[in-house]
Design an enzyme around this catalytic site. Structure first.
Site, PDB file in Angstrom:
ATOM      1  N   SER A 149     -28.239 -15.082 -42.599  1.00  0.00           N
ATOM      2  CA  SER A 149     -28.023 -15.183 -41.209  1.00  0.00           C
ATOM      3  C   SER A 149     -27.133 -14.073 -40.734  1.00  0.00           C
ATOM      4  CB  SER A 149     -27.790 -16.496 -40.555  1.00  0.00           C
ATOM      5  OG  SER A 149     -27.502 -16.270 -39.113  1.00  0.00           O
ATOM      6  N   TYR A 186     -21.594 -23.736 -39.763  1.00  0.00           N
ATOM      7  CA  TYR A 186     -23.095 -23.108 -39.968  1.00  0.00           C
ATOM      8  C   TYR A 186     -22.664 -21.725 -40.733  1.00  0.00           C
ATOM      9  CZ  TYR A 186     -27.546 -21.153 -39.768  1.00  0.00           C
ATOM     10  OH  TYR A 186     -28.613 -20.214 -39.969  1.00  0.00           O
ATOM     11  N   LYS A 234     -23.282 -20.438 -44.932  1.00  0.00           N
ATOM     12  CA  LYS A 234     -24.175 -19.195 -45.280  1.00  0.00           C
ATOM     13  C   LYS A 234     -23.383 -18.109 -46.063  1.00  0.00           C
ATOM     14  CE  LYS A 234     -28.049 -20.314 -43.650  1.00  0.00           C
ATOM     15  NZ  LYS A 234     -29.276 -20.801 -44.419  1.00  0.00           N
ATOM     16  N   PHE A 242     -31.826 -11.949 -37.933  1.00  0.00           N
ATOM     17  CA  PHE A 242     -31.420 -11.984 -36.722  1.00  0.00           C
ATOM     18  C   PHE A 242     -32.263 -12.941 -36.010  1.00  0.00           C
ATOM     19  CE2 PHE A 242     -28.177  -8.536 -36.354  1.00  0.00           C
ATOM     20  CZ  PHE A 242     -28.016  -8.246 -37.565  1.00  0.00           C
ATOM     21  N   ASN A 243     -32.954 -13.078 -34.896  1.00  0.00           N
ATOM     22  CA  ASN A 243     -33.345 -13.756 -34.211  1.00  0.00           C
ATOM     23  C   ASN A 243     -34.828 -14.110 -34.368  1.00  0.00           C
ATOM     24  OD1 ASN A 243     -30.855 -13.245 -32.754  1.00  0.00           O
ATOM     25  ND2 ASN A 243     -31.341 -14.697 -31.333  1.00  0.00           N
ATOM     26  N   ARG A 298     -30.329  -9.543 -27.565  1.00  0.00           N
ATOM     27  CA  ARG A 298     -30.635  -9.947 -29.116  1.00  0.00           C
ATOM     28  C   ARG A 298     -31.517  -9.301 -29.573  1.00  0.00           C
ATOM     29  NH1 ARG A 298     -26.675 -11.981 -27.543  1.00  0.00           N
ATOM     30  NH2 ARG A 298     -25.737 -13.963 -27.660  1.00  0.00           N
TER      31      ARG A 298
HETATM   32  P1  NAD Z   1     -36.323 -25.089 -40.409  1.00  0.00           P
HETATM   33  O1  NAD Z   1     -35.608 -26.359 -39.993  1.00  0.00           O
HETATM   34  O2  NAD Z   1     -37.594 -25.371 -39.651  1.00  0.00           O
HETATM   35  O3  NAD Z   1     -36.709 -25.284 -41.917  1.00  0.00           O
HETATM   36  C1  NAD Z   1     -35.945 -25.948 -42.835  1.00  0.00           C
HETATM   37  C2  NAD Z   1     -36.643 -26.733 -43.770  1.00  0.00           C
HETATM   38  O4  NAD Z   1     -35.762 -26.972 -44.838  1.00  0.00           O
HETATM   39  C3  NAD Z   1     -37.084 -28.049 -42.882  1.00  0.00           C
HETATM   40  O5  NAD Z   1     -38.702 -28.033 -43.269  1.00  0.00           O
HETATM   41  C4  NAD Z   1     -36.397 -28.960 -43.627  1.00  0.00           C
HETATM   42  O6  NAD Z   1     -36.924 -30.330 -43.389  1.00  0.00           O
HETATM   43  C5  NAD Z   1     -35.885 -28.961 -44.837  1.00  0.00           C
HETATM   44  N1  NAD Z   1     -34.670 -29.039 -45.456  1.00  0.00           N
HETATM   45  C6  NAD Z   1     -33.367 -29.288 -44.849  1.00  0.00           C
HETATM   46  N2  NAD Z   1     -32.603 -29.965 -45.426  1.00  0.00           N
HETATM   47  C7  NAD Z   1     -33.131 -29.968 -46.798  1.00  0.00           C
HETATM   48  C8  NAD Z   1     -32.667 -30.582 -47.859  1.00  0.00           C
HETATM   49  N3  NAD Z   1     -31.544 -30.962 -48.331  1.00  0.00           N
HETATM   50  N4  NAD Z   1     -33.474 -30.801 -49.083  1.00  0.00           N
HETATM   51  C9  NAD Z   1     -34.995 -30.321 -48.839  1.00  0.00           C
HETATM   52  N5  NAD Z   1     -35.294 -29.662 -47.819  1.00  0.00           N
HETATM   53  C10 NAD Z   1     -34.461 -29.632 -46.690  1.00  0.00           C
HETATM   54  O7  NAD Z   1     -35.557 -23.879 -40.111  1.00  0.00           O
HETATM   55  P2  NAD Z   1     -36.023 -22.315 -40.125  1.00  0.00           P
HETATM   56  O8  NAD Z   1     -35.790 -21.778 -38.846  1.00  0.00           O
HETATM   57  O9  NAD Z   1     -37.339 -22.176 -40.750  1.00  0.00           O
HETATM   58  O10 NAD Z   1     -34.915 -21.864 -41.003  1.00  0.00           O
HETATM   59  C11 NAD Z   1     -35.138 -21.566 -42.363  1.00  0.00           C
HETATM   60  C12 NAD Z   1     -33.771 -20.989 -43.066  1.00  0.00           C
HETATM   61  O11 NAD Z   1     -33.541 -19.813 -42.647  1.00  0.00           O
HETATM   62  C13 NAD Z   1     -32.540 -22.142 -42.886  1.00  0.00           C
HETATM   63  O12 NAD Z   1     -31.738 -21.938 -44.148  1.00  0.00           O
HETATM   64  C14 NAD Z   1     -31.820 -21.213 -41.938  1.00  0.00           C
HETATM   65  O13 NAD Z   1     -30.512 -21.627 -41.789  1.00  0.00           O
HETATM   66  C15 NAD Z   1     -32.208 -19.887 -42.014  1.00  0.00           C
HETATM   67  N6  NAD Z   1     -32.140 -19.045 -40.704  1.00  0.00           N
HETATM   68  C16 NAD Z   1     -32.813 -19.532 -39.678  1.00  0.00           C
HETATM   69  C17 NAD Z   1     -32.975 -18.662 -38.389  1.00  0.00           C
HETATM   70  C18 NAD Z   1     -33.391 -19.360 -37.217  1.00  0.00           C
HETATM   71  O14 NAD Z   1     -33.029 -18.704 -35.985  1.00  0.00           O
HETATM   72  N7  NAD Z   1     -34.391 -19.892 -37.143  1.00  0.00           N
HETATM   73  C19 NAD Z   1     -32.147 -17.681 -38.221  1.00  0.00           C
HETATM   74  C20 NAD Z   1     -31.139 -17.127 -39.727  1.00  0.00           C
HETATM   75  C21 NAD Z   1     -31.193 -18.022 -40.543  1.00  0.00           C
HETATM   76  C1  WQD Z   2     -30.452 -16.009 -27.534  1.00  0.00           C
HETATM   77  C2  WQD Z   2     -30.182 -15.534 -26.215  1.00  0.00           C
HETATM   78  C3  WQD Z   2     -28.344 -16.999 -25.044  1.00  0.00           C
HETATM   79  C4  WQD Z   2     -30.778 -20.431 -24.684  1.00  0.00           C
HETATM   80  C5  WQD Z   2     -28.761 -18.344 -32.719  1.00  0.00           C
HETATM   81  C6  WQD Z   2     -27.908 -18.767 -33.942  1.00  0.00           C
HETATM   82  C7  WQD Z   2     -28.100 -17.508 -35.183  1.00  0.00           C
HETATM   83  C8  WQD Z   2     -29.445 -17.713 -35.451  1.00  0.00           C
HETATM   84  C9  WQD Z   2     -30.500 -17.457 -34.653  1.00  0.00           C
HETATM   85  C10 WQD Z   2     -29.574 -19.218 -37.416  1.00  0.00           C
HETATM   86  C11 WQD Z   2     -28.451 -15.692 -26.036  1.00  0.00           C
HETATM   87  C12 WQD Z   2     -29.573 -17.077 -24.442  1.00  0.00           C
HETATM   88  C13 WQD Z   2     -30.458 -19.242 -25.077  1.00  0.00           C
HETATM   89  C14 WQD Z   2     -30.905 -20.929 -23.422  1.00  0.00           C
HETATM   90  C15 WQD Z   2     -30.074 -18.664 -22.588  1.00  0.00           C
HETATM   91  N1  WQD Z   2     -29.629 -18.939 -36.225  1.00  0.00           N
HETATM   92  N2  WQD Z   2     -29.950 -18.387 -24.018  1.00  0.00           N
HETATM   93  N3  WQD Z   2     -30.459 -20.150 -22.477  1.00  0.00           N
HETATM   94  O1  WQD Z   2     -27.454 -17.689 -29.986  1.00  0.00           O
HETATM   95  O2  WQD Z   2     -28.499 -15.314 -30.755  1.00  0.00           O
HETATM   96  O3  WQD Z   2     -28.736 -16.898 -32.404  1.00  0.00           O
HETATM   97  O4  WQD Z   2     -30.240 -18.334 -33.225  1.00  0.00           O
HETATM   98  O5  WQD Z   2     -28.880 -18.606 -38.281  1.00  0.00           O
HETATM   99  O6  WQD Z   2     -27.129 -18.211 -36.088  1.00  0.00           O
HETATM  100  O7  WQD Z   2     -26.677 -18.500 -33.414  1.00  0.00           O
HETATM  101  O8  WQD Z   2     -30.028 -17.413 -30.198  1.00  0.00           O
HETATM  102  O9  WQD Z   2     -32.054 -18.089 -29.000  1.00  0.00           O
HETATM  103  O10 WQD Z   2     -29.767 -19.329 -28.911  1.00  0.00           O
HETATM  104  O11 WQD Z   2     -29.833 -17.253 -27.845  1.00  0.00           O
HETATM  105  O12 WQD Z   2     -29.765 -17.984 -21.600  1.00  0.00           O
HETATM  106  O13 WQD Z   2     -31.366 -21.997 -23.033  1.00  0.00           O
HETATM  107  O14 WQD Z   2     -30.579 -16.454 -25.068  1.00  0.00           O
HETATM  108  O15 WQD Z   2     -27.073 -17.084 -24.365  1.00  0.00           O
HETATM  109  O16 WQD Z   2     -27.991 -14.354 -25.250  1.00  0.00           O
HETATM  110  P1  WQD Z   2     -28.615 -16.865 -30.677  1.00  0.00           P
HETATM  111  P2  WQD Z   2     -30.371 -18.148 -28.986  1.00  0.00           P
END
Ligand code: NAD
Ligand code: WQD
Length: 334
Positions: A123, A147, A151, A176-177, A229
């Protein structure tokens, strides 16, 4: 190739399964469904007209061994884990268990069964409060939450294993997002409880679940004072995984890659696009900055563009339209 997808029922995992199947790979999913539904896997099968072998297994548990005994995998794409930044400050041990211990268990299984390629969901959060944008892969790593620490720890484990084992390939994809949903409207993000992230929250305001979006801060040094973002469409992100697998699976190296669009949008730009393109109202109020938020965050993606021959194709318009299609087709989620 035969690919184990951990967390394959989740948001990014399910979209990646579609792209893998459409690229003629075989997919086996392991998920404990703690944040997802088995229906997501069924929908992927329906969308692609292909079968997935799916195990309800926790990656921390001994049952994971059985999955490795039943299949010889060419690679693992590892999504499974917990992902809420705020929750991780309240429940840090759960995050270390699922994200770090779970990954350690997975790496042990891979080593035992001779599986030599791992693509890991890292991430942009590993960069923390980066001072220079765009952020490239050499930026300082300073995660600000448990968190983010998990990572970085998993990245470090992979780096050390890669140094110890010449033929091990580890690709850390720093997202990223991720936003948006598959254009079919059949799979998408399905948050439980009140969403923390911007796009799911906007969607819920648009359907009337919440009266307004609280915009966290309008005094940033940005185009309109709100946070900027790098939003990436989940389908572009999913395709990045297939490209990473195909380009790097025999690289025998540890590689870190940013996956973003390389563009930044403010909160108000996203809200505006969502309401105009979907013809819905999204009332907003300004509230103070959210603790831990950075002003501007967007990626330098040159390394992924070059190494993977990959770039994003979908725009902010696609992101907001596809999010809304998913939301209106599935008002209760799966
Ligand atoms: P998500 O929660 O939708 O998917 C994660 C999946 O893993 C879920 O289906 C959950 O049930 C499963 N899971 C959790 N713990 C588990 C375990 N111990 N054993 C088996 N399954 C398990 O999340 P996502 O948004 O699809 O994210 C996927 C990956 O990408 C995560 O590792 C997350 O940290 C990373 N990531 C997500 C974002 C984001 O914004 N969505 C950003 C950066 C990184
Ligand atoms: C985006 C923008 C908020 C909600 C997070 C994690 C990052 C990654 C992605 C996993 C920001 C603004 C948001 C709201 C708002 N996940 N906002 N009102 O914080 O950039 O990233 O998700 O790895 O690790 O930190 O994403 O979608 O929460 O926010 O104004 O109700 O929207 O302040 O500027 P963020 P976000």
């Amino acid at each position: 190739m035969k690919i184990l997808v951990t967390g394959g029922a989740g948001y990014i995992g399910s979209h990646t399964c579609v792209e893998l199947l459409e690229s003629q790979h075989d997919v086996v999913v392991v998920d404990n469904f703690s944040n997802s539904s088995p229906k997501a896997v069924e929908r992927v099968e329906a969308l692609t007209n292909k079968k997935i072998t799916c195990y309800e297994v926790d990656i921390c548990d001994v049952e994971l061994a059985q999955v490795f005994e039943e299949h010889q995998f060419d690679a693992v794409i590892h999504f499974a884990g917990l992902k809420a930044v705020g929750e991780s400050t309240k429940e840090p041990l759960s995050y270390y268990q699922h994200n770090v211990q779970g990954s350690l268990n997975l790496l042990r299984m891979m080593k035992k069964h001779g599986v030599k390629t791992l693509i890991f969901s890292s991430s942009a959060t590993v960069y923390g409060q980066a001072k220079i944008v765009p952020i490239d892969e050499t930026s300082q790593l300073q995660p600000q939450s448990p968190y983010g620490q998990t990572k970085l720890m998993v990245e470090q484990m992979c780096k050390d294993l890669s140094a110890a084992q010449d033929d091990f390939t580890a690709v850390m994809l720093r997202y990223f997002n991720p936003v948006g949903a598959h254009q079919s409207g059949m799979i998408g993000e399905n948050p439980t409880g009140i969403p923390n992230n911007l796009l799911p929250f906007i969607s819920q305001v648009a359907v009337g679940t919440h009266p307004e979006l609280r915009v966290f801060g309008n005094d940033y040094n940005t185009v309109d004072g709100t946070g900027v973002r790098d939003y990436i469409h989940v389908v572009d992100l999913a395709q990045g995984h297939v490209k990473a697998l195909e380009a790097l699976h025999q690289s025998n190296q540890f590689t870190t890659l940013n996956l973003g669009s390389g563009k930044g949008y403010s909160v108000l730009e996203v809200v505006d696009a969502f309401s105009k393109l979907n013809d819905v109202k999204v009332p907003t109020i300004f509230v103070p900055r959210r603790q831990g938020d950075v002003e501007i965050c967007y990626a330098a993606c040159d390394k992924a563009n070059q190494l993977l021959d990959w770039e994003t194709k979908l725009s902010l318009s696609d992101m907001v339209i596809d999010t809304w299609r998913w939301q209106t087709n599935n008002p209760q989620g799966y």
